[in-house]
Write a protein that holds these residues in place. Structure first.
Motif, PDB file in Angstrom:
ATOM      1  N   LEU A   1       7.998   2.546   8.087  1.00 44.91           N
ATOM      2  CA  LEU A   1       8.623   3.870   7.982  1.00 44.91           C
ATOM      3  C   LEU A   1       8.107   4.517   6.698  1.00 44.91           C
ATOM      4  N   TYR A   2       8.114   3.934   5.640  1.00 49.82           N
ATOM      5  CA  TYR A   2       7.419   4.261   4.291  1.00 49.82           C
ATOM      6  C   TYR A   2       5.969   4.528   4.400  1.00 49.82           C
ATOM      7  N   GLY A   3       5.465   4.069   5.099  1.00 50.06           N
ATOM      8  CA  GLY A   3       4.018   4.487   5.285  1.00 50.06           C
ATOM      9  C   GLY A   3       3.964   5.488   5.971  1.00 50.06           C
ATOM     10  N   ARG A   4       4.704   6.022   6.954  1.00 49.73           N
ATOM     11  CA  ARG A   4       4.543   7.292   7.593  1.00 49.73           C
ATOM     12  C   ARG A   4       5.049   8.473   6.653  1.00 49.73           C
ATOM     13  N   GLN A   5       5.605   8.069   5.622  1.00 51.04           N
ATOM     14  CA  GLN A   5       6.294   9.221   4.637  1.00 51.04           C
ATOM     15  C   GLN A   5       5.118   8.886   3.397  1.00 51.04           C
ATOM     16  N   ALA A   6       3.907   8.016   3.293  1.00 55.14           N
ATOM     17  CA  ALA A   6       3.240   8.120   2.348  1.00 55.14           C
ATOM     18  C   ALA A   6       4.025   7.453   1.124  1.00 55.14           C
ATOM     19  N   ASN A   7       5.110   6.906   1.106  1.00 57.99           N
ATOM     20  CA  ASN A   7       5.904   6.566  -0.007  1.00 57.99           C
ATOM     21  C   ASN A   7       5.474   4.859  -0.435  1.00 57.99           C
ATOM     22  N   TRP A   8       4.423   4.732  -0.785  1.00 61.13           N
ATOM     23  CA  TRP A   8       3.915   3.337  -0.898  1.00 61.13           C
ATOM     24  C   TRP A   8       4.662   2.630  -1.988  1.00 61.13           C
ATOM     25  N   ALA A   9       5.026   3.147  -2.900  1.00 62.36           N
ATOM     26  CA  ALA A   9       5.787   2.286  -3.914  1.00 62.36           C
ATOM     27  C   ALA A   9       7.527   1.918  -3.468  1.00 62.36           C
ATOM     28  N   LYS A  10       7.582   2.596  -2.504  1.00 58.75           N
ATOM     29  CA  LYS A  10       9.059   2.292  -2.087  1.00 58.75           C
ATOM     30  C   LYS A  10       8.802   0.963  -1.009  1.00 58.75           C
ATOM     31  N   ASP A  27       6.631 -11.273   9.414  1.00 56.43           N
ATOM     32  CA  ASP A  27       6.921  -9.824   9.897  1.00 56.43           C
ATOM     33  C   ASP A  27       6.731  -8.937   8.544  1.00 56.43           C
ATOM     34  N   ALA A  28       7.199  -9.459   7.501  1.00 58.46           N
ATOM     35  CA  ALA A  28       7.325  -8.750   6.322  1.00 58.46           C
ATOM     36  C   ALA A  28       5.773  -8.688   5.658  1.00 58.46           C
ATOM     37  N   HIS A  29       4.852  -9.686   5.852  1.00 57.56           N
ATOM     38  CA  HIS A  29       3.484  -9.704   5.447  1.00 57.56           C
ATOM     39  C   HIS A  29       2.892  -8.849   6.283  1.00 57.56           C
ATOM     40  N   TYR A  30       2.951  -8.899   7.647  1.00 62.94           N
ATOM     41  CA  TYR A  30       2.288  -7.929   8.566  1.00 62.94           C
ATOM     42  C   TYR A  30       2.637  -6.612   8.211  1.00 62.94           C
ATOM     43  N   ASP A  31       3.808  -6.159   8.017  1.00 65.60           N
ATOM     44  CA  ASP A  31       4.387  -4.766   7.657  1.00 65.60           C
ATOM     45  C   ASP A  31       3.593  -4.154   6.486  1.00 65.60           C
ATOM     46  N   TYR A  32       3.681  -5.180   5.489  1.00 63.85           N
ATOM     47  CA  TYR A  32       2.908  -4.697   4.092  1.00 63.85           C
ATOM     48  C   TYR A  32       1.530  -4.684   4.486  1.00 63.85           C
ATOM     49  N   GLY A  33       0.907  -5.358   5.262  1.00 62.98           N
ATOM     50  CA  GLY A  33      -0.595  -5.332   5.628  1.00 62.98           C
ATOM     51  C   GLY A  33      -0.900  -3.904   6.121  1.00 62.98           C
ATOM     52  N   VAL A  34       0.178  -3.458   7.052  1.00 61.00           N
ATOM     53  CA  VAL A  34      -0.184  -2.236   7.527  1.00 61.00           C
ATOM     54  C   VAL A  34      -0.020  -0.929   6.505  1.00 61.00           C
ATOM     55  N   ALA A  45      -5.001  -5.547   2.475  1.00 63.74           N
ATOM     56  CA  ALA A  45      -4.477  -5.698   3.982  1.00 63.74           C
ATOM     57  C   ALA A  45      -4.916  -6.993   4.642  1.00 63.74           C
ATOM     58  N   ALA A  46      -6.119  -7.293   4.446  1.00 68.59           N
ATOM     59  CA  ALA A  46      -6.507  -8.824   5.015  1.00 68.59           C
ATOM     60  C   ALA A  46      -5.878  -9.800   4.740  1.00 68.59           C
ATOM     61  N   GLU A  47      -5.594  -9.936   3.250  1.00 69.07           N
ATOM     62  CA  GLU A  47      -4.832 -11.054   2.726  1.00 69.07           C
ATOM     63  C   GLU A  47      -3.472 -10.875   3.314  1.00 69.07           C
ATOM     64  N   ALA A  48      -2.776 -10.041   3.418  1.00 67.05           N
ATOM     65  CA  ALA A  48      -1.322  -9.808   4.028  1.00 67.05           C
ATOM     66  C   ALA A  48      -1.456 -10.175   5.179  1.00 67.05           C
ATOM     67  N   TYR A  49      -2.357  -9.903   6.242  1.00 62.71           N
ATOM     68  CA  TYR A  49      -2.360 -10.219   7.727  1.00 62.71           C
ATOM     69  C   TYR A  49      -2.597 -11.863   7.697  1.00 62.71           C
ATOM     70  N   GLU A  50      -3.325 -12.322   6.567  1.00 65.23           N
ATOM     71  CA  GLU A  50      -3.749 -13.616   6.659  1.00 65.23           C
ATOM     72  C   GLU A  50      -2.211 -14.429   6.101  1.00 65.23           C
ATOM     73  N   LYS A  51      -1.603 -13.799   5.273  1.00 69.43           N
ATOM     74  CA  LYS A  51      -0.421 -14.409   4.999  1.00 69.43           C
ATOM     75  C   LYS A  51       0.675 -14.641   6.363  1.00 69.43           C
ATOM     76  N   ASN A  65      -4.946  -7.132  13.791  1.00 66.02           N
ATOM     77  CA  ASN A  65      -5.259  -6.039  12.774  1.00 66.02           C
ATOM     78  C   ASN A  65      -6.087  -6.932  11.839  1.00 66.02           C
ATOM     79  N   LEU A  66      -6.160  -8.113  11.538  1.00 69.00           N
ATOM     80  CA  LEU A  66      -6.970  -8.753  10.819  1.00 69.00           C
ATOM     81  C   LEU A  66      -8.585  -8.338  11.414  1.00 69.00           C
ATOM     82  N   GLY A  67      -8.491  -8.650  12.772  1.00 65.27           N
ATOM     83  CA  GLY A  67      -9.819  -8.402  13.392  1.00 65.27           C
ATOM     84  C   GLY A  67     -10.196  -7.026  13.154  1.00 65.27           C
ATOM     85  N   GLU A  68      -9.529  -5.977  13.175  1.00 67.51           N
ATOM     86  CA  GLU A  68     -10.087  -4.428  12.911  1.00 67.51           C
ATOM     87  C   GLU A  68     -10.526  -4.541  11.303  1.00 67.51           C
TER      88      GLU A  68
END
Length: 179
Positions: A1-10, A27-34, A45-51, A65-68
């Motif tokens: 949701l924060y990504g859609r709002q471009a609220n990166w810090a939050k 899921d937390a690492h995945y969402d952070y990767g997104v 992002a790759a590091e977050a997906y790997e985690k 997403n790591l593949g992408e």
């Protein structure tokens, strides 16, 4: 949701808190990767997906997403491996299977790509036109013109049905080349 709002810090703040608390850390690492991918921070992002994958080796969305990210970096074989692992982890994850098929075609392994795409002929929903068109392209590449025309025709009709006019026009152009 924060990504859609471009609220990166939050978004990062919530990620750090989720990691601190534990729970479903994959899921937390995945969402952070997104969130990072939305900012085009590909390495992070790759590091977050790997985690996420380390926490859950069957995390199909993180694998896809790591593949992408790997594909974006020109790492085709590792991207293919990640897409295939995503499709294996969740056999009904059509996008992962489609991505694997695309990468197989890029790598010149068209017969394998066709085998992946044949698994995507149903259901006939709004995603199907591009999968069926991919199958048509595969058949065209291996010289099976009749099958290429059949699948391209199906893809074009579905694209029109779902109002995907640009895709329908592209398919029509390819059909004209095949006939």
């Amino acid at each position: 949701l924060y990504g859609r709002q471009a609220n990166w810090a939050k978004g990062e703040e919530h990620y750090r808190e989720a990691v601190r608390l534990g729970g479903d850390i994959g899921d937390a690492h995945y969402d952070y990767g997104v969130l990072l991918a939305l900012q085009q921070k590909w390495e992070q992002a790759a590091e977050a997906y790997e985690k996420a994958i380390a926490a859950n080796p069957l995390h199909s969305r993180a694998l896809n997403n790591l593949g992408e990210v790997l594909e974006r970096q020109g790492k085709r074989e590792p991207a293919l491996d990640s897409y295939l692992r995503a499709a294996e982890a969740q056999p009904l994850f059509r996008l992962a299977r489609f991505n694997a098929a695309r990468m197989l075609m890029v790598l010149g392994r068209t017969d394998e790509a066709i085998a992946q795409l044949e698994k995507l002929t149903a259901p006939r929903d709004a995603e199907a036109p591009r999968y069926l068109f991919g199958l048509a392209v595969g058949y065209a590449r291996v010289g099976k013109k009749d099958l290429a025309i059949k699948w391209a025709t199906d893809a074009g009709q579905l694209a029109q049905q779902y109002g995907q006019n640009d895709l329908a026009a592209a398919i029509q152009r390819e059909l004209e080349k095949l006939k």
